[in-house]
Design a protein around this motif. Structure first.
Motif, short mmCIF file in Angstrom:
data_model
loop_
_atom_site.label_atom_id
_atom_site.label_comp_id
_atom_site.label_asym_id
_atom_site.label_seq_id
_atom_site.Cartn_x
_atom_site.Cartn_y
_atom_site.Cartn_z
N MET A 1 -5.02 -3.08 10.32
CA MET A 1 -5.20 -4.21 9.73
C MET A 1 -6.04 -4.37 8.41
SD MET A 1 -4.57 -7.33 9.99
CE MET A 1 -5.01 -8.94 11.04
N THR A 2 -6.83 -3.51 8.22
CA THR A 2 -7.60 -3.27 7.08
C THR A 2 -6.75 -3.29 5.94
OG1 THR A 2 -9.72 -2.71 8.39
CG2 THR A 2 -9.61 -2.39 5.92
N LYS A 3 -5.92 -2.12 6.05
CA LYS A 3 -5.12 -1.78 4.98
C LYS A 3 -3.99 -3.01 4.73
CE LYS A 3 -4.85 3.13 5.83
NZ LYS A 3 -3.86 4.20 6.18
N LEU A 4 -3.76 -3.60 5.48
CA LEU A 4 -2.90 -5.03 5.15
C LEU A 4 -3.43 -5.91 4.46
CD1 LEU A 4 -0.15 -6.57 5.68
CD2 LEU A 4 -1.24 -7.52 7.69
N LEU A 5 -4.81 -6.26 4.97
CA LEU A 5 -5.81 -6.98 4.17
C LEU A 5 -6.09 -6.93 2.84
CD1 LEU A 5 -8.07 -8.21 7.00
CD2 LEU A 5 -6.53 -9.67 5.86
N LEU A 6 -6.21 -5.55 2.49
CA LEU A 6 -6.38 -5.03 1.35
C LEU A 6 -5.12 -5.20 0.44
CD1 LEU A 6 -8.32 -3.67 -0.73
CD2 LEU A 6 -7.61 -1.16 0.22
N ALA A 7 -3.99 -4.83 0.98
CA ALA A 7 -2.73 -5.09 0.09
C ALA A 7 -2.67 -6.26 -0.14
CB ALA A 7 -1.68 -4.29 0.94
N LEU A 8 -2.73 -7.29 0.60
CA LEU A 8 -2.84 -8.70 0.62
C LEU A 8 -3.58 -9.09 -0.69
CD1 LEU A 8 -1.93 -10.14 3.96
CD2 LEU A 8 -0.39 -9.73 2.00
N HIS A 9 -4.82 -8.63 -0.60
CA HIS A 9 -6.01 -9.09 -1.47
C HIS A 9 -5.64 -8.62 -2.83
CE1 HIS A 9 -9.96 -9.55 -3.33
NE2 HIS A 9 -10.14 -8.29 -3.44
N VAL A 10 -5.28 -7.30 -3.22
CA VAL A 10 -4.88 -6.67 -4.37
C VAL A 10 -3.51 -7.43 -4.80
CG1 VAL A 10 -4.00 -4.71 -5.54
CG2 VAL A 10 -5.68 -4.58 -4.04
N LEU A 11 -2.59 -7.57 -3.95
CA LEU A 11 -1.31 -8.43 -4.51
C LEU A 11 -1.75 -10.01 -5.07
CD1 LEU A 11 1.26 -7.33 -1.87
CD2 LEU A 11 1.14 -6.83 -4.30
N ALA A 12 -2.65 -10.52 -4.26
CA ALA A 12 -3.08 -11.87 -4.47
C ALA A 12 -3.93 -11.87 -5.90
CB ALA A 12 -4.01 -12.59 -3.49
N ALA A 13 -4.46 -10.88 -6.25
CA ALA A 13 -5.47 -10.94 -7.47
C ALA A 13 -4.30 -10.43 -8.68
CB ALA A 13 -6.38 -9.67 -7.34
N ILE A 14 -3.23 -9.53 -8.31
CA ILE A 14 -2.47 -9.52 -9.40
C ILE A 14 -1.52 -10.59 -9.62
CG2 ILE A 14 -0.33 -8.14 -9.90
CD1 ILE A 14 -1.58 -5.74 -8.44
N VAL A 15 -1.12 -11.32 -8.61
CA VAL A 15 -0.27 -12.49 -8.45
C VAL A 15 -0.82 -13.81 -9.09
CG1 VAL A 15 1.41 -13.86 -7.62
CG2 VAL A 15 1.68 -11.57 -7.15
#
Length: 149
Positions: free
Chosen positions: A1-15
């Motif tokens: 779950m941590t990897k998914l949250l981190l990926a979503l966090h980074v994608l949200a920051a980029i987008v």
């Protein structure tokens, strides 16, 4: 779950944060062009578009700290100094955007303001961008982290 949250966090920051940073940086010179040629529909339209991008993506950007806190909680780093510093800088960046950048953009979009307003706006936009760049570096380097980054 941590990897998914981190990926979503980074994608949200980029987008979300990327477009605000770019559009806010483009706004002052576009506003100066529109002020110099108020009959130029393209220049005026560009100013309106850049302001709309900043407003919309500023709203979408709330996902970044929300996902960031979820990620930090899952990673067990909520008390780490780098995260606290990043949080403070994020709040400052949001404050600069909401209190200093967007209202001045709004003034210029509504036909008020002059070249001096664009100069101050450019300065506040630079501060906003510098704060986000610092947060980005802290997120990558994470001083004191045991990941070896």
């Amino acid at each position: 779950m941590t990897k998914l949250l981190l990926a979503l966090h980074v994608l949200a920051a980029i987008v979300a944060i990327g477009p605000v940073t770019v559009a806010a940086s483009m706004f002052p010179p576009a506003a100066r062009r529109a002020l110099a040629a108020p009959d130029d529909e393209r220049a005026v339209g560009t100013v309106h578009l850049l302001h709309r991008i900043c407003r919309v993506y500023a709203g979408v950007g709330i996902a970044v700290p929300v996902l960031g806190f979820a990620t930090a909680s899952a990673m067990g780093v909520m008390g780490d100094a780098w995260l606290i510093a990043s949080t403070v800088l994020t709040v400052l960046a949001a404050g600069v955007l909401l209190v200093l950048v967007l209202p001045r953009q709004e003034t210029l979009v509504e036909g008020g303001g002059d070249a001096a307003v664009t100069v101050r706006l450019a300065m506040f936009t630079g501060i906003f961008n510098l704060l986000w760049a610092t947060v980005t570096v802290l997120m990558i380097v994470r001083p004191g982290s045991t990941t070896g980054a």
